[in-house]
Design an enzyme around this catalytic site. Structure first.
Site, mmCIF file in Angstrom:
data_model
loop_
_atom_site.group_PDB
_atom_site.id
_atom_site.type_symbol
_atom_site.label_atom_id
_atom_site.label_comp_id
_atom_site.label_asym_id
_atom_site.label_seq_id
_atom_site.Cartn_x
_atom_site.Cartn_y
_atom_site.Cartn_z
ATOM 1 C CE1 TYR A 196 -33.020 0.588 72.489
ATOM 2 C CE2 TYR A 196 -31.470 -1.182 72.972
ATOM 3 C CZ TYR A 196 -31.797 0.166 72.953
ATOM 4 O OH TYR A 196 -30.892 1.084 73.400
ATOM 5 C CE LYS B 207 -6.552 -21.685 65.651
ATOM 6 N NZ LYS B 207 -6.566 -22.526 64.433
HETATM 7 C C1 PLP Z 1 -6.798 -23.876 64.820
HETATM 8 C C2 PLP Z 1 -6.078 -25.080 64.291
HETATM 9 C C3 PLP Z 1 -5.861 -26.206 65.109
HETATM 10 C C4 PLP Z 1 -6.520 -26.374 66.463
HETATM 11 O O1 PLP Z 1 -7.880 -26.699 66.245
HETATM 12 P P1 PLP Z 1 -8.868 -27.144 67.419
HETATM 13 O O2 PLP Z 1 -10.080 -27.613 66.701
HETATM 14 O O3 PLP Z 1 -9.116 -25.937 68.241
HETATM 15 O O4 PLP Z 1 -8.195 -28.199 68.211
HETATM 16 C C5 PLP Z 1 -5.055 -27.218 64.626
HETATM 17 N N1 PLP Z 1 -4.533 -27.167 63.366
HETATM 18 C C6 PLP Z 1 -4.776 -26.136 62.534
HETATM 19 C C7 PLP Z 1 -4.186 -26.150 61.166
HETATM 20 C C8 PLP Z 1 -5.547 -25.055 62.975
HETATM 21 O O5 PLP Z 1 -5.803 -24.040 62.131
#
Ligand code: PLP
Length: 365
Positions: free
Chosen positions: A261, A40
């Protein structure tokens, strides 16, 4: 480590061989389960276009994204390798249910409404159901069970029941065991409704918990990209992402002078400063003002003064004299762990990766 300069821009280097190796390392931790990959948000900002094919070639056949449009892109991206990889979408359908059908995306159904929608859509295509076991975020709760256990819902082609640990980053938390036990109990009940149902519980952190987790599918994300799973990376995982930025100017200042800054840093001694081409527009957090550490020619240097949009300033007084304009400073990577960099900024590696800006030159090797 010497770095070849390709341009005077910040540069993210992504080691694809390390991604493949991390995939295989994780797969070996659950020999009886299928190892999926969570890709994702553009592979956590590191670049799905290069990483997803690498994962495919390492043996991955199931991918998770958050949105259907991410799934459509991934279907297109992987079609030249395999038309039939499984692409699962965490958020599940809303008004985009047609997209799921057209691109053969597997929805994660999180609510009764989504389950009904998928059923009335006349869809015998596979889906997964998300059960909330303590995160109180997405997924069905126990209160929904009466509405789930009906002949209509039994018609759904549910392949997997998934759940997610809320305290995975804390292996000592008793809540992990509580969630796993709750999941196992409900799994057995729901497997009667959907024969062949398979369990999926672990994201990255779940794979490293001191628990016996019986699951058919694990779904790591961040560990594939070399970070975490907890506050400290596992030594078994390879660093994937390194961020470097070029020194643009070097100057010496006298005691009493300030830099940046609002002059939030004042030199106490004669001080040599390097101005480095990266700033908060690139994802170098402003929270790292007077807190960040960069590595220049083998030496850790403090970020002094406020981080600006395009620039940071580092104190290089202790670095070898031959440091010059064009030398690259490591912001995180092999020497400065992204977890430590994130902690100094008051955040986690996930956010550091996903904040990396569009101006950064991305190099895949
Ligand atoms: C993002 C997500 C994962 C992966 O999580 P990581 O901690 O990056 O391994 C797995 N399951 C769900 C439901 C997620 O939202």
């Amino acid at each position: 480590m010497s770095v070849i300069i390709t341009s005077h821009r910040p540069r993210l280097t992504v080691d694809l061989a390390a991604v493949a190796e991390n995939y295989r390392t994780l797969a070996a931790m659950r020999p009886k389960a299928e190892m999926a990959a969570v890709v994702k948000a553009n592979c956590y900002g590191l670049g799905v276009d290069r990483i997803a094919p690498t994962l495919y070639e390492a043996g991955c056949r199931t991918f998770f994204v958050a949105y259907s449009f991410e799934g459509v892109h991934l279907r297109w991206l992987l079609s030249e390798y395999d038309e039939n990889v499984r692409i699962c979408v965490f958020n599940g359908p809303t008004d985009d249910v047609e997209i799921y059908t057209r691109h053969r995306l597997t929805p994660i159904l999180n609510t009764i409404d989504q389950m009904s929608m998928w059923r009335t859509h006349g869809n015998e295509a596979p889906c997964m159901v998300h059960l909330d076991t303590g995160m109180n975020r997405l997924g069905l709760s126990e209160d929904d069970f009466d509405a789930i256990c009906t002949p209509e819902m039994a018609e759904l082609n549910v392949t997997h029941l998934i759940s997610h640990f809320a305290h995975g980053s804390d292996p000592k938390s008793p809540r992990n065991r509580m969630q796993a036990e709750k999941f196992a109990t409900h799994f057995n009940a729901l497997a009667a409704l959907w024969p062949g149902l398979k369990p999926s519980l672990s994201a990255s952190a779940g794979l490293f918990l001191p628990l016996e987790i019986d699951e058919a599918l694990a779904r790591p994300g961040v560990t594939l990209y070399g970070a975490g799973p907890q506050d400290h990376p596992e030594s078994t995982l390879k660093t994937v992402a390194s961020l470097h930025a070029p020194i643009l100017q070097i100057r010496d200042i006298s005691p009493g002078e300030t830099c940046g800054y609002s002059g939030t840093f004042t030199a106490r001694h004669p001080t040599r400063l390097a101005t480095i081409g990266i700033g908060y527009a690139d994802g170098y957090c402003r929270a790292l003002s007077n807190k960040g550490v960069v590595r220049i020619n083998g030496q850790n240097c403090s970020v002094v003064g406020n981080v600006s949009m395009d620039l940071i300033i580092a104190d290089i007084s202790d670095v070898e004299d031959d440091t010059q304009v064009g030398d690259m400073a490591e912001c995180f990577g092999e020497n400065i762990r992204v977890e430590d960099h994130a902690a100094r900024a008051g955040t986690i590696a996930y956010e550091i990766f996903t904040m990396l800006g569009g101006r950064i030159d991305r190099v895949y090797r």
